[in-house]
Design an enzyme around this catalytic site. Structure first.
Site, PDB file in Angstrom:
ATOM      1  N   THR B  16      -8.392 -22.351  29.784  1.00 35.25           N
ATOM      2  CA  THR B  16      -7.424 -22.182  28.700  1.00 35.25           C
ATOM      3  C   THR B  16      -6.669 -23.472  28.400  1.00 35.25           C
ATOM      4  OG1 THR B  16      -7.112 -19.985  29.623  1.00 35.25           O
ATOM      5  CG2 THR B  16      -5.550 -20.671  27.938  1.00 35.25           C
ATOM      6  N   VAL B  17      -6.141 -24.101  29.436  1.00 39.12           N
ATOM      7  CA  VAL B  17      -5.283 -25.267  29.224  1.00 39.12           C
ATOM      8  C   VAL B  17      -6.109 -26.465  28.759  1.00 39.12           C
ATOM      9  CG1 VAL B  17      -3.569 -26.792  30.247  1.00 39.12           C
ATOM     10  CG2 VAL B  17      -3.678 -24.399  30.960  1.00 39.12           C
ATOM     11  N   LYS B 109       0.072 -27.100  40.474  1.00 40.69           N
ATOM     12  CA  LYS B 109       1.227 -26.979  41.387  1.00 40.69           C
ATOM     13  C   LYS B 109       0.801 -26.837  42.838  1.00 40.69           C
ATOM     14  CE  LYS B 109       0.534 -23.385  38.610  1.00 40.69           C
ATOM     15  NZ  LYS B 109       0.473 -23.390  37.173  1.00 40.69           N
ATOM     16  N   GLY B 138       5.544 -24.031  32.592  1.00 40.55           N
ATOM     17  CA  GLY B 138       4.762 -24.113  31.346  1.00 40.55           C
ATOM     18  C   GLY B 138       5.238 -25.181  30.392  1.00 40.55           C
ATOM     19  N   LYS B 209       6.121 -24.169  42.662  1.00 38.85           N
ATOM     20  CA  LYS B 209       6.893 -24.840  41.615  1.00 38.85           C
ATOM     21  C   LYS B 209       8.285 -25.216  42.124  1.00 38.85           C
ATOM     22  CE  LYS B 209       4.363 -22.220  38.112  1.00 38.85           C
ATOM     23  NZ  LYS B 209       4.329 -20.952  37.340  1.00 38.85           N
ATOM     24  N   GLY B 306       0.192 -20.080  29.274  1.00 43.28           N
ATOM     25  CA  GLY B 306      -0.565 -19.942  28.025  1.00 43.28           C
ATOM     26  C   GLY B 306      -1.095 -21.269  27.540  1.00 43.28           C
TER      27      GLY B 306
END
Lengths: 430, 430
Positions: B16-17, B109, B138, B209, B306
């Site tokens: 996705t990224v 991460k 994000g 994170k 996302g």
């Protein structure tokens, strides 16, 4: 090879923020050196009065009566300009610093709103860097977020509550049920107002900030003159309470948006949903909302003014310079910034209208007719009990253009049943 | 002189990224060039399957089966690592890139939480830059805010809701009145869960994170193993509804704080005031709260995951590198990061306790006695109507230490009137 020599500062202006910067440089010398990779030192300072007791010892720094002379000193790398004012000594000192190859860090929104394009071009030509994080939204690192963190986005909209004094007055009006004048006085006594209060309550200061954000967001030349400005002086306690009853709060809200018709920039009181992040903003806090095509919506909140927050923003820029950051003032070379066609009130909205109606049969029908003629349709209407022979009426319209609202206001003014001036406030569904 | 040659990327990982990054580089080529001062180009890509339909044309880029080989190519300047995983190919590729003098941008991460210190040291030694904005929260540019914008502050506390999937499950439990398992299934069907769901619901991903933020905030070596981790699997609908009735919401909240006893890092479900910014966070949205000695409190909110938001963060780092940003991975040289003594539950808090009590005279007194013996005093207590022979009891304690709560839980377990396990959730007055 990174530079490991000290970064040498000359500070022009030793008011609240200047003193805050001196305190941080002194208190966090080791931390700053670890983070910046080199020491950060104050070499010289300049202010109106040398002898004023500021709570910090400035005797160890060279004193300059003339900030321009300080800006030209060979032994400083960065002019930190904290005097304020769009012209005069602040402008002269910044220009002198740039001309003599120094970087500049400033908190001066008025200077940049009026001369940002020229100063950015001058800095580029001289190979120096001009930074201004502290000029917008106090301690919130919003210039950095917009210029750097969100650089992969086409920015679609920037909004913000960026004048803490106005937000203080408006939230205190609601909390204390006092009118505008009483809270203006309170803010004045607390030292929250600029020497010229019109800068605050007239929306000018916040408008300066908006014009800077818009330039970065849309790659346009700063155009403060194109910001539609409306202050908070006309907001009555009645409007605040009516808004609250309908689930809204009134905020001095800035919106910059690129539309099909051009760049819309406005700073004006708006009704925003009370439950929204903007609606919940209390007191002197600032909030900036950035919308980008990839990132969606980013909301940033923090103190909008004060010694610590503003000095924090100045020091963020200073550490960047110490680390060797080399970036254009508005995120791209000044020569690439385009003049944006101003689009006035391009985006339609619902409006809140408040008027005083003569208590006569058929009065409401006349209001409805006047609105209808201007093409404004009514979403909600409420009439309160009479006060003597007039009854206050609140109308919430469907979405329409500002031109339609202006036409409706004109029509209402001609309707004999409407007494006094009708108040119109935009509703922003943030 | 700024570099005006193209910045050449090699992208490892086309999920996705990765696809989001390809789309931005292609769609905004001109805008990126204007902002970065030079073109940004993708030279090569690497992923598991070459032929998968990803909705973007990758045929124009060189293909590499082996990300390590891609990382070593002479014709790339930056490895963009979007494969994920704390070891294996991601680690090998990042190490290879650094060793061959490339910059690295990663969203990983887990990799940095486990190997951040070594990678930071390696990058510095090689004179390259390792950036990871996309690894935390994000699209929110929080790494930049903490490392750069707030660099003038001693950071006192960092808090955040940083796992959108957990926040989705918790807010949906409250909205739909369904239990944890039903919403876990829903999140699974919607593709919100990692391949190993424990990374999400066990708090591990969010803990990674937090450990990265803590390192920057406090100048300490990343120490993920010292994060007190507690997932959301034990949170029942009953707890969510009881919390709501008392004006709280349950969030998987991370807190990192330097205390007199050492560095406290915890990621655990907490009750937070429903009206607070953290309490109002819905669905997959993330929020990070940073407190500094000068700036006060800064709150940042945005999409936590996302394609668009995460790619936006990656591109922020890429543009920084194109502009020549040279900064240490965790804000100061790896050699200056100190190992922090972990302080477990150093900061006292009020706790929410829920237990099932046998419906017998004197049962409540026994509970009060058990709490009192552990030094835990009661702020509020409520007993609901019986269910069969047991009655649910909610206790809100005054501030006490985690050790006292643990002792109290032990005492309650030994009290025959308490049935089953007592639930204890920290109350964070954010």
């Amino acid at each position: 090879m990174p530079d490991t020599n000290p970064l040498r500062l000359g500070i022009a202006g030793l008011g609240t923020v200047g003193v805050g910067v001196v305190k941080i440089v002194r208190k966090h010398a080791k931390l700053l050196e670890a983070r910046a990779g080199r020491p950060i030192e104050i070499i010289a300072v300049s202010a109106r009065s040398r002898d004023k007791d500021r709570g910090v010892d400035i005797a160890r720094y060279d004193w300059e009566d003339d900030p321009v002379a300080m800006a030209r000193r060979d032994d400083i790398d960065v002019l930190v300009e904290l005097m304020g004012g769009s012209d005069g000594p602040a402008k002269a000192a910044v220009e002198a610093a740039i001309a003599s190859g120094k970087h500049v860090v400033t908190a001066n929104k008025a200077l940049l709103a009026h001369h940002g394009q020229d100063l950015a071009a001058a800095a580029e030509k001289a190979g120096t860097v001009l930074r201004f994080e502290a000029a917008v939204a106090g301690g919130i690192p919003v210039i950095k977020a917009l210029t750097e963190g969100l650089a992969g986005n086409e920015i679609t909209k920037v909004m913000g509550v960026m004048n803490g004094t106005c937000n203080y007055i408006l939230t205190r009006m609601e909390a204390t049920h006092q009118g505008y004048n009483a809270l203006f006085e309170e803010a004045h006594k607390l030292g929250f107002l600029e020497a010229d209060p019109q800068l605050d309550v007239g929306g000018i200061d916040a408008g300066h900030k908006l014009s800077l954000l818009a330039s970065i967001a849309f790659g346009t030349q700063v155009n403060f003159d194109a910001v539609e400005l409306e202050g908070i002086e006309q907001i009555s306690l009645r409007d605040i309470e009516e808004a609250a009853e309908m689930g809204y709060r009134i905020k001095l809200l800035g919106v910059a948006q690129m539309t099909g018709r051009g760049l819309e920039q406005r700073m004006s009181p708006c009704l925003v949903p009370a439950a929204s992040p903007l609606g919940q903003l209390e007191g002197g806090t600032n909030m900036v909302v950035i919308e980008g095509d990839s990132v969606g919506q980013i909301v940033m909140r923090g103190a909008g003014a004060g010694e610590g927050p503003t000095a924090s923003a100045v020091m963020g820029d200073v550490v960047d310079l110490a680390r060797g950051l080399d970036i254009s003032t508005f995120g791209m070379p000044a020569s690439r910034l385009v003049p944006a066609k101003p689009a006035t009130a391009a985006v339609p909205a619902a409006y809140y209208l408040r008027m005083e109606l003569e208590d006569k049969p058929g009065a409401l029908a006349k209001v409805a007719a006047a609105l209808g003629e201007a093409g404004v349709s009514i979403d909600r209407m409420r009439q309160h009990g009479h006060q003597n022979t007039v009854a206050p009426v609140i109308v919430v319209t469907h979405r329409c253009s500002r031109a339609q609202i202006d036409a409706a206001m004109e029509g209402l003014a001609k309707t004999p049943v409407v007494k006094g001036e009708t108040v119109a406030i935009r509703i922003e569904e943030v």
